[in-house]
Design an enzyme around this catalytic site. Sequence first.
Site, PDB file in Angstrom:
ATOM      1  N   GLN A   1     -27.170  16.116   6.752  1.00  0.00           N
ATOM      2  CA  GLN A   1     -28.576  16.130   6.321  1.00  0.00           C
ATOM      3  C   GLN A   1     -28.744  16.295   4.814  1.00  0.00           C
ATOM      4  O   GLN A   1     -29.813  16.004   4.283  1.00  0.00           O
ATOM      5  CB  GLN A   1     -29.333  17.267   7.033  1.00  0.00           C
TER       6      GLN A   1
ATOM      7  N   HIS B   1     -27.415  20.227  18.700  1.00  0.00           N
ATOM      8  CA  HIS B   1     -28.245  19.434  17.778  1.00  0.00           C
ATOM      9  C   HIS B   1     -27.484  19.173  16.464  1.00  0.00           C
ATOM     10  O   HIS B   1     -27.457  18.041  15.972  1.00  0.00           O
ATOM     11  CB  HIS B   1     -29.556  20.198  17.538  1.00  0.00           C
ATOM     12  N   GLU B   2     -26.847  20.218  15.926  1.00  0.00           N
ATOM     13  CA  GLU B   2     -26.125  20.077  14.649  1.00  0.00           C
ATOM     14  C   GLU B   2     -24.876  19.196  14.810  1.00  0.00           C
ATOM     15  O   GLU B   2     -24.553  18.391  13.938  1.00  0.00           O
ATOM     16  CB  GLU B   2     -25.706  21.446  14.090  1.00  0.00           C
TER      17      GLU B   2
ATOM     18  N   GLY C   1     -30.928  25.771  11.548  1.00  0.00           N
ATOM     19  CA  GLY C   1     -29.614  25.152  11.396  1.00  0.00           C
ATOM     20  C   GLY C   1     -29.667  24.032  10.381  1.00  0.00           C
ATOM     21  O   GLY C   1     -30.757  23.544  10.039  1.00  0.00           O
TER      22      GLY C   1
ATOM     23  N   HIS D   1     -25.736  15.653  14.578  1.00  0.00           N
ATOM     24  CA  HIS D   1     -25.900  15.188  13.187  1.00  0.00           C
ATOM     25  C   HIS D   1     -24.553  14.736  12.605  1.00  0.00           C
ATOM     26  O   HIS D   1     -24.476  13.723  11.908  1.00  0.00           O
ATOM     27  CB  HIS D   1     -26.461  16.302  12.299  1.00  0.00           C
TER      28      HIS D   1
ATOM     29  N   CYS E   1     -36.582  18.973  13.839  1.00  0.00           N
ATOM     30  CA  CYS E   1     -35.482  18.693  12.905  1.00  0.00           C
ATOM     31  C   CYS E   1     -36.034  18.662  11.486  1.00  0.00           C
ATOM     32  O   CYS E   1     -37.080  18.053  11.246  1.00  0.00           O
ATOM     33  CB  CYS E   1     -34.836  17.350  13.255  1.00  0.00           C
ATOM     34  N   LEU E   2     -35.320  19.303  10.577  1.00  0.00           N
ATOM     35  CA  LEU E   2     -35.746  19.303   9.171  1.00  0.00           C
ATOM     36  C   LEU E   2     -35.748  17.888   8.590  1.00  0.00           C
ATOM     37  O   LEU E   2     -36.436  17.633   7.609  1.00  0.00           O
ATOM     38  CB  LEU E   2     -34.825  20.209   8.333  1.00  0.00           C
TER      39      LEU E   2
HETATM   40  O1  GNR Z   1     -34.987  24.259  12.389  1.00  0.00           O
HETATM   41  C1  GNR Z   1     -34.651  23.662  13.409  1.00  0.00           C
HETATM   42  N1  GNR Z   1     -35.190  24.029  14.600  1.00  0.00           N
HETATM   43  C2  GNR Z   1     -34.751  23.549  15.821  1.00  0.00           C
HETATM   44  C3  GNR Z   1     -35.526  23.815  16.920  1.00  0.00           C
HETATM   45  C4  GNR Z   1     -35.132  23.390  18.177  1.00  0.00           C
HETATM   46  C5  GNR Z   1     -33.933  22.704  18.321  1.00  0.00           C
HETATM   47  C6  GNR Z   1     -33.149  22.425  17.222  1.00  0.00           C
HETATM   48  C7  GNR Z   1     -33.545  22.855  15.977  1.00  0.00           C
HETATM   49  S1  GNR Z   1     -32.544  22.546  14.595  1.00  0.00           S
HETATM   50  C8  GNR Z   1     -33.720  22.527  13.311  1.00  0.00           C
HETATM   51  C9  GNR Z   1     -33.021  22.429  11.967  1.00  0.00           C
HETATM   52  C10 GNR Z   1     -32.318  21.102  11.863  1.00  0.00           C
HETATM   53  O2  GNR Z   1     -32.879  20.048  11.724  1.00  0.00           O
HETATM   54  N2  GNR Z   1     -31.028  21.116  12.009  1.00  0.00           N
HETATM   55  O3  GNR Z   1     -30.338  19.966  12.004  1.00  0.00           O
HETATM   56 NI    NI Z   2     -31.693  18.431  12.659  1.00  0.00          NI
END
Ligand code: GNR
Ligand code: NI
Length: 167
Positions: free
Chosen positions: A51, A134-135, A46, A138, A92-93
Amino acid sequence: MPSLNILRYPDPRLHTLAKPVAVVDARVKELVSSMLQTMYEAEGIGLAATQVNVHERVVVIDVSEGRDKPLVLINPEIGWASSETKINEEGCLSVPGIYDGVERAVAIKVTALGLDGQRHTHEADGLLAVCIQHEMDHLQGKVFVEYLSPLKRSRIKTKMIKQSKSD
Ligand code: GNR
Ligand code: NI
């Protein structure tokens, strides 16, 4: 469609509140296309516009094995969340190399505009539900490490700053 630079924690711009998209026009479609490319290149499941330093309510997701089922959520709203929660390991990236448990609703219903400009309802559970929550965090300027203890967060901050100085 160029790929975009991903902001890294503790960049203060990750804490910006995103604004709703007014119209799903060519500009937004180009943003989505660049975000998808960036997400696939970074091997994430995601990516939120926050980001890539674009403070609009745009999210791209692909939790499929084949990396061939992109989901685009524009102006997403959670309509329902299960009272049942679960702690899942998240990454998270924007916080590369860090993984820790975060408590999330197990299932959700989300409405969002698609690339067609129409509002659609998505029912999600499992990894997709985790990723959407999670997104959406952000877009509110929230990074998953903010759910962790102050001690963990401070160690992560130090590690990220060291990492950024060595690359
Ligand atoms: O790549 C991602 N893997 C992930 C794994 C577990 C819970 C959430 C994520 S999201 C993350 C990509 C990202 O940072 N999205 O904002
Ligand atoms: Ni993230």
